[in-house]
Write an enzyme that holds these catalytic residues in place. Structure first.
Site, PDB file in Angstrom:
ATOM      1  CD  GLU A 196      25.462   3.405  -4.040  1.00 59.15           C
ATOM      2  OE1 GLU A 196      25.624   4.031  -5.092  1.00 59.15           O
ATOM      3  OE2 GLU A 196      26.310   3.353  -3.140  1.00 59.15           O
ATOM      4  N   GLY A 232      19.886   0.891   4.595  1.00 62.66           N
ATOM      5  CA  GLY A 232      18.753   0.275   3.910  1.00 62.66           C
ATOM      6  C   GLY A 232      19.090  -1.090   3.342  1.00 62.66           C
ATOM      7  CB  THR A 256      25.478   7.451   9.152  1.00 65.24           C
ATOM      8  OG1 THR A 256      24.941   6.127   9.232  1.00 65.24           O
ATOM      9  CG2 THR A 256      26.900   7.447   9.701  1.00 65.24           C
ATOM     10  CD  GLU A 286      34.251 -26.641  18.892  1.00 66.03           C
ATOM     11  OE1 GLU A 286      34.752 -26.083  19.893  1.00 66.03           O
ATOM     12  OE2 GLU A 286      34.864 -27.457  18.193  1.00 66.03           O
TER      13      GLU A 286
END
Length: 453
Positions: free
Chosen positions: A78, A151, A186, A261
């Site tokens: 979005e 998402g 969240t 490495e």
């Protein structure tokens, strides 16, 4: 002469990835003396001509007009965050085609990022990646910035890394990833997204540096005296570690560490590739006048539990490997003394089958800080990248959260509606259970047992 042909391409995916990347480019510009429009300052340009050294070639592509364009691709499903970049202080820095955005949010759903909306942006994104690779002399690695819980950060990251691994097989793939915090979240479906991402990208990522917002919030409050930390405060901590990881590709030092490495020295088994990051010193400008920053002190501070960027306790496990990346006024003798003191105090316990344990890098370029930085300016710093068996406890917490949701099949229909099969949840959970067992097995291996590779 500075070594050429070790370019690193950054991939900023989702809101968290875009915001982390923005703070990192802010730091890169300061370190290389480049303006927000991509133009090198005259004094730095003159110095480069004198020493035949273009330290920025690793992460910037120079155009015929002399402008430096970051080697990066920025993606979000979005447009809100990408529009901020297009209209922000770095609008003249990035090529317009480097910023890819869709019109619809992934809505914190892994399936939307992987199966439906993400596939609509996949070809455009891959075309941008190919363009970045073609502009390089010899690409060494891809450096991915994303979150486990979003998402786009979970679903589209899995999809894109799957395609990159297939098309650019021999290139190292590293990631700085925001891991779900134990108590702060969240999104309710964060455990689903994190488990599915880990399952699908297990074979497609070589090293993933884990961080969580809760640990970094606590760092900002306790060490930097920031009462209400914002994402910008957190991301500036992340940028210091990310910059240290690529520092040896960009600047010369007495002990340079190649990106490949990290994989060789920090990953004892292919699946156990999730080191924890820490930084030292972390102190506010007010504290700087009252504290010393000797190599021994910053090393000891970086190994303290409070300085970890992930909520876990390393004393509950043993270290399998540890990378120490020093910057600034540091000499090898002081590093050896600091490591010897840590071993003598037994502050760091290694598994019996890895007695050496430490991989050291020393770069003489001083750490750089923005003008309004929360961190105090210092002559030297150290970033610690450690692979510890206690990370198995972190996966255990995530698996428990996943089980609580999936036992009731809560929110599963949103994933099934976006072309995902319910059986993939069970398959992913079994893979994470196996990952837990991998960490337990690494901890339990005795010194006299033969280790199978």
């Amino acid at each position: 002469m500075f070594l050429q042909g070790r370019e690193c391409i950054s991939l900023q995916i989702g809101q968290a990835g875009c915001q982390m990347g923005n703070q990192l480019w802010e730091l890169y510009l300061l370190e290389h003396g480049i303006g927000n429009d991509g133009v090198l300052s005259p004094s730095i340009k003159k110095a480069n001509q004198r020493t035949y050294e273009n330290a920025y070639d690793t992460i910037f592509n120079e155009t015929e007009s002399g402008q430096l364009v970051p080697r990066t691709v920025i993606v979000d499903l979005e447009p809100t965050v990408t529009d901020e970049i297009r209209n922000g202080p770095y609008r003249s820095l990035f090529h317009p085609s480097q910023i890819v955005s869709g019109k619809e949010d992934a809505s914190n759903c892994y399936a939307r990022g992987f199966y439906t909306l993400g596939r609509e942006l996949l070809e455009e994104t891959m075309e941008n990646v190919r363009r970045q690779v073609e502009a390089c002399e010899t690409v060494q690695s891809f450096f991915v910035f994303h979150s486990f819980g979003g998402g786009t950060g979970s679903g589209f990251t899995s999809l894109l890394c799957d395609n990159i691994a297939e098309e650019f097989t021999s290139k190292t793939r590293l990631a700085c990833a925001i891991y779900p915090s134990p108590t702060i979240s969240t999104a309710i479906v964060e455990p689903y997204n994190a488990v599915l991402l880990t399952h699908t990208s297990m074979e497609n990522m070589d090293v993933v540096f884990l961080m969580d917002n809760q640990a970094m919030y606590n760092l900002c409050r306790s060490r930097l005296n920031i009462e209400r930390p914002y994402y910008s405060n957190i991301n500036r901590l992340v940028s210091q570690v990310a910059s240290a990881i690529t520092c040896s590709l960009r600047f010369s030092g007495s002990l340079n560490v190649d990106l490949s490495e990290f994989q060789t020295n920090l990953v004892p088994y292919p699946r156990i590739h999730f080191p924890v990051t820490a930084l030292g010193p972390i102190r506010s400008p007010e504290q700087a006048y009252h504290e010393n920053t000797s190599v021994g002190q910053i090393t000891e501070q970086a190994f303290s539990k409070e300085n970890l960027f992930l909520t876990c306790d390393p004393t509950h496990g043993s270290y399998m490997a540890c990378g120490l990346l020093y910057r600034g006024d540091v000499i090898p003798k002081d590093v050896n003394t600091a490591i010897a003191n840590i071993k003598q105090k037994r502050a760091v316990q290694f598994v019996s089958w890895c007695p050496t344990g430490f991989k050291v890098g020393i770069n003489h370029r001083l750490p750089v800080f923005p003008a309004d930085s929360d961190l105090a300016i210092t002559n030297r710093s150290v970033s610690v990248l450690s692979n510890n068996t206690c990370i198995g406890d972190v996966w255990q917490v995530l698996n428990r959260k996943f089980d609580l949701l999936f036992r009731k099949r809560a929110f599963v229909h949103w994933y099934v509606n976006d072309c995902m099969e319910e059986g993939e949840f069970s398959e992913a959970r079994e893979n994470l259970e196996a990952l837990e067992e991998d960490y337990r097995s690494a901890f339990d291996v005795e010194e006299d047992q033969e280790v199978e590779f």
